[in-house]
Scaffold this motif. Structure first.
Motif, PDB file in Angstrom:
ATOM      1  N   UNK A  56      47.174  28.935  64.034  1.00 57.62           N
ATOM      2  CA  UNK A  56      48.415  28.234  63.694  1.00 57.62           C
ATOM      3  C   UNK A  56      48.216  27.595  62.334  1.00 57.62           C
ATOM      4  N   UNK A  57      49.278  27.561  61.561  1.00 57.58           N
ATOM      5  CA  UNK A  57      49.209  26.864  60.276  1.00 57.58           C
ATOM      6  C   UNK A  57      50.357  25.872  60.197  1.00 57.58           C
ATOM      7  N   UNK A  58      50.041  24.649  59.799  1.00 58.64           N
ATOM      8  CA  UNK A  58      51.048  23.605  59.642  1.00 58.64           C
ATOM      9  C   UNK A  58      51.126  23.219  58.171  1.00 58.64           C
ATOM     10  N   UNK A  59      52.301  23.339  57.596  1.00 58.42           N
ATOM     11  CA  UNK A  59      52.506  22.895  56.225  1.00 58.42           C
ATOM     12  C   UNK A  59      52.440  21.381  56.165  1.00 58.42           C
ATOM     13  N   UNK A  60      51.860  20.853  55.099  1.00 53.72           N
ATOM     14  CA  UNK A  60      51.768  19.390  54.979  1.00 53.72           C
ATOM     15  C   UNK A  60      53.146  18.761  54.849  1.00 53.72           C
ATOM     16  N   UNK A  61      54.119  19.552  54.416  1.00 58.30           N
ATOM     17  CA  UNK A  61      55.466  19.008  54.245  1.00 58.30           C
ATOM     18  C   UNK A  61      56.279  19.064  55.534  1.00 58.30           C
ATOM     19  N   UNK A  62      55.871  19.924  56.481  1.00 56.76           N
ATOM     20  CA  UNK A  62      56.708  20.178  57.645  1.00 56.76           C
ATOM     21  C   UNK A  62      56.413  19.297  58.861  1.00 56.76           C
ATOM     22  N   UNK A  63      55.144  19.087  59.273  1.00 57.83           N
ATOM     23  CA  UNK A  63      54.919  18.382  60.539  1.00 57.83           C
ATOM     24  C   UNK A  63      55.439  16.954  60.496  1.00 57.83           C
ATOM     25  N   UNK A  64      56.075  16.577  61.580  1.00 54.55           N
ATOM     26  CA  UNK A  64      56.530  15.196  61.731  1.00 54.55           C
ATOM     27  C   UNK A  64      56.467  14.873  63.214  1.00 54.55           C
ATOM     28  N   UNK A  65      56.285  13.596  63.533  1.00 53.51           N
ATOM     29  CA  UNK A  65      56.108  13.171  64.913  1.00 53.51           C
ATOM     30  C   UNK A  65      57.323  12.387  65.382  1.00 53.51           C
ATOM     31  N   UNK A 142      44.014  21.287  53.492  1.00 55.64           N
ATOM     32  CA  UNK A 142      44.333  21.475  52.077  1.00 55.64           C
ATOM     33  C   UNK A 142      45.579  20.676  51.755  1.00 55.64           C
ATOM     34  N   UNK A 143      45.821  20.479  50.482  1.00 53.75           N
ATOM     35  CA  UNK A 143      47.011  19.745  50.092  1.00 53.75           C
ATOM     36  C   UNK A 143      48.287  20.423  50.602  1.00 53.75           C
ATOM     37  N   UNK A 144      48.241  21.738  50.711  1.00 48.95           N
ATOM     38  CA  UNK A 144      49.421  22.477  51.159  1.00 48.95           C
ATOM     39  C   UNK A 144      49.577  22.499  52.675  1.00 48.95           C
ATOM     40  N   UNK A 145      48.534  22.126  53.422  1.00 43.74           N
ATOM     41  CA  UNK A 145      48.663  22.114  54.864  1.00 43.74           C
ATOM     42  C   UNK A 145      47.325  22.184  55.579  1.00 43.74           C
ATOM     43  N   UNK A 146      47.401  22.477  56.871  1.00 40.93           N
ATOM     44  CA  UNK A 146      46.195  22.576  57.705  1.00 40.93           C
ATOM     45  C   UNK A 146      46.228  23.892  58.473  1.00 40.93           C
ATOM     46  N   UNK A 147      45.051  24.453  58.732  1.00 41.44           N
ATOM     47  CA  UNK A 147      44.966  25.653  59.564  1.00 41.44           C
ATOM     48  C   UNK A 147      44.188  25.321  60.829  1.00 41.44           C
ATOM     49  N   UNK A 148      44.572  26.017  61.909  1.00 43.02           N
ATOM     50  CA  UNK A 148      44.036  25.731  63.228  1.00 43.02           C
ATOM     51  C   UNK A 148      43.670  27.043  63.908  1.00 43.02           C
ATOM     52  N   UNK A 223      57.367  37.126  56.001  1.00 41.15           N
ATOM     53  CA  UNK A 223      56.609  38.234  56.589  1.00 41.15           C
ATOM     54  C   UNK A 223      56.216  37.807  58.001  1.00 41.15           C
ATOM     55  N   UNK A 224      56.999  38.174  59.005  1.00 43.99           N
ATOM     56  CA  UNK A 224      56.788  37.656  60.366  1.00 43.99           C
ATOM     57  C   UNK A 224      55.364  37.849  60.855  1.00 43.99           C
ATOM     58  N   UNK A 225      54.782  36.752  61.333  1.00 45.18           N
ATOM     59  CA  UNK A 225      53.430  36.806  61.887  1.00 45.18           C
ATOM     60  C   UNK A 225      52.325  36.629  60.885  1.00 45.18           C
ATOM     61  N   UNK A 226      52.670  36.447  59.608  1.00 47.67           N
ATOM     62  CA  UNK A 226      51.657  36.270  58.571  1.00 47.67           C
ATOM     63  C   UNK A 226      51.870  34.944  57.848  1.00 47.67           C
ATOM     64  N   UNK A 227      50.753  34.255  57.581  1.00 40.54           N
ATOM     65  CA  UNK A 227      50.770  33.015  56.805  1.00 40.54           C
ATOM     66  C   UNK A 227      49.739  33.139  55.697  1.00 40.54           C
ATOM     67  N   UNK A 228      49.824  32.273  54.714  1.00 45.54           N
ATOM     68  CA  UNK A 228      48.871  32.295  53.611  1.00 45.54           C
ATOM     69  C   UNK A 228      47.456  31.992  54.094  1.00 45.54           C
ATOM     70  N   UNK A 229      46.475  32.607  53.446  1.00 44.64           N
ATOM     71  CA  UNK A 229      45.076  32.230  53.639  1.00 44.64           C
ATOM     72  C   UNK A 229      44.924  30.887  52.942  1.00 44.64           C
ATOM     73  N   UNK A 230      44.964  29.828  53.721  1.00 49.62           N
ATOM     74  CA  UNK A 230      45.098  28.478  53.185  1.00 49.62           C
ATOM     75  C   UNK A 230      43.957  28.145  52.229  1.00 49.62           C
ATOM     76  N   UNK A 231      44.316  27.726  51.027  1.00 45.18           N
ATOM     77  CA  UNK A 231      43.335  27.413  49.996  1.00 45.18           C
ATOM     78  C   UNK A 231      42.918  28.624  49.194  1.00 45.18           C
ATOM     79  N   UNK A 232      43.436  29.812  49.568  1.00 41.10           N
ATOM     80  CA  UNK A 232      43.086  31.058  48.886  1.00 41.10           C
ATOM     81  C   UNK A 232      44.350  31.924  48.774  1.00 41.10           C
ATOM     82  N   UNK A 325      46.893  36.994  59.686  1.00 39.72           N
ATOM     83  CA  UNK A 325      47.744  37.340  60.818  1.00 39.72           C
ATOM     84  C   UNK A 325      47.505  36.322  61.926  1.00 39.72           C
ATOM     85  N   UNK A 326      48.515  35.520  62.233  1.00 32.82           N
ATOM     86  CA  UNK A 326      48.332  34.488  63.254  1.00 32.82           C
ATOM     87  C   UNK A 326      48.192  35.096  64.645  1.00 32.82           C
TER      88      UNK A 326
END
Length: 406
Positions: A56-65, A142-148, A223-232, A325-326
């Motif tokens: 799972x990848x969460x953008x730093x701009x998107x997650x909110x509680x 990363x500044x752009x988000x977190x990967x899990x 691109x459904x099912x694909x996210x950036x290689x975070x930090x790369x 590929x998530x």
């Protein structure tokens, strides 16, 4: 388990995504601080479907509680409901608004040194008779988000907040080495083997512009099912190569290419493939000291069993959009390049397998199927933006050989 809201009494948790922050000691072998609480934030979404995959990848701009608790010694010490959606991160750090609430929850404890770091992401899903909790550990910030990355799941008849975290900590302990160090998180199931398809562009276009388009597309979940290689997310390459075709023996056919390095030495890219195909053997010979006029002599002395012929030199500019590929945990590149040999140009988009998550649930058998799924998505997108391409395996060796043999 109620499907509506979280109950104050008993603290049942409803379906959704829960983010757990705590002290680094739970993932890294730092000094134990047993009094540090767990910060549990229910993300502002009711859809845990994203946690069905390997990552799972969460953008730093998107997650909110929408809800926040602090738990200490297994009991909720403070429950804060700010009455508004609470931002979690600001870049790579805890958002100041959340930090202020955490400090508020600790005012009675003099000298408290809460250092919350991303620890677990938990997807809770209600079934007909059981509740499934899927656990993911944070592997990159990363500044752009977190990967899990998925570390396991637990099914039970019901689940309450106070019992949600312990199974995740047990799973985390079992996978600590593979997820705590970024040096150990990945593996390549096919070392010394290049696995890639090549889309040869028949429309004249800028390779950098194509890469820029795909970077933006991935950021928009295009691109459904694909996210950036975070930090790369994007790499840029440029090099020149002097190429020698290997004519014999048959089992060694392919080429050796001399690529100059900044320290004055050369790397030889040694590729073996009797014909253009999906898989090609590739090894690198590094630290080669030779002069361009002496390449033939070096090859004759080092590989006397082989027969070579020199092909035209080329320069290559390449722009890599790197993806994960998530669903499968495999990483790929959308690599747009332009090869120039004299007055001749070849432009391609290569779809290449890079690496995989080093976790038990990742299956090497689905590398090729996911690579071809990505190829189809890329071909459709290229067509949509007016770029025609021929799918296949056309190599640079074939490009250079055609220049000589035509």
């Amino acid at each position: 388990m109620p499907a509506g809201s979280d109950r104050a009494a008993g603290h049942d948790v409803r379906q959704g995504l829960y983010l757990v922050l705590s002290d680094p000691q739970h993932q890294f072998p730092t000094v134990t601080r047993s009094s540090e609480p767990f910060i549990v934030l229910r993300l502002d979404t009711d859809d845990p479907a994203a946690t069905d995959g390997k990552s799972v990848q969460l953008s730093s701009a998107a997650p909110a509680a929408s809800t926040l608790w602090t738990l200490r010694d297994g009991e909720p010490a403070v429950r804060l409901e700010p009455g508004q959606v609470l931002p979690i991160w600001s870049g790579a750090a805890i958002h100041p608004e959340l930090a202020a609430l955490l400090r508020l929850s600790r005012t009675a404890e003099a000298g408290a040194s809460l250092v919350p770091v991303p620890l677990l992401l938990i997807g809770v899903r209600q079934g007909a008779r059981t509740v499934r909790s899927s656990y993911f550990a944070c592997t990159r910030v990363r500044r752009s988000g977190t990967s899990w990355v998925r570390i396991g799941e637990v099914e039970r008849a019901s689940v309450v907040l106070e019992e949600l975290i312990a199974p995740g900590l047990e799973l985390l302990a079992g996978e600590r080495r593979e997820i705590s160090s970024e040096l150990h998180q990945f593996t390549n199931f096919h070392k010394n083997t290049e696995i890639e398809v090549k889309l040869t562009l028949t429309t004249e276009t800028s390779p950098a512009a194509v890469a820029d388009h795909f970077v933006s597309l991935v950021e928009r979940d295009g691109l459904p099912g694909f996210v950036s290689d975070l930090g790369n997310e994007l790499q840029r390459w440029e090099y020149s190569q002097t190429t020698f075709e290997i004519l014999s023996p048959d089992h060694e056919k392919g080429y050796m290419g001399f690529v100059a390095q900044a320290d004055g030495t050369y790397v030889i890219r040694h590729k073996t493939f009797p014909q253009d195909t999906l898989r090609r053997r590739e090894v690198f010979h590094r630290g080669i000291e030779a002069e361009p006029s002496g390449f033939e002599g070096y090859l004759a002395a080092t590989f006397p069993e082989m027969r070579f012929r020199r092909l035209p030199a080329f320069s290559r500019s390449r722009f890599d959009v790197n993806l994960e590929s998530t669903a499968t945990g495999h990483f790929f590149g959308i690599e747009t390049d332009e090869v120039v040999a004299g007055d001749h140009v070849m432009r391609q988009v290569e779809i290449e397998y890079h690496k995989s998550r080093r976790i038990p649930c990742v299956n090497p058998d689905d590398i090729e199927s996911e690579l071809f799924r990505l190829q189809d998505l890329v071909l459709a997108e290229l067509k949509a933006i007016g770029i025609e391409a021929d799918a296949g395996y056309r190599s640079k060796l074939s490009f250079l050989r055609d220049l000589v043999d035509r």
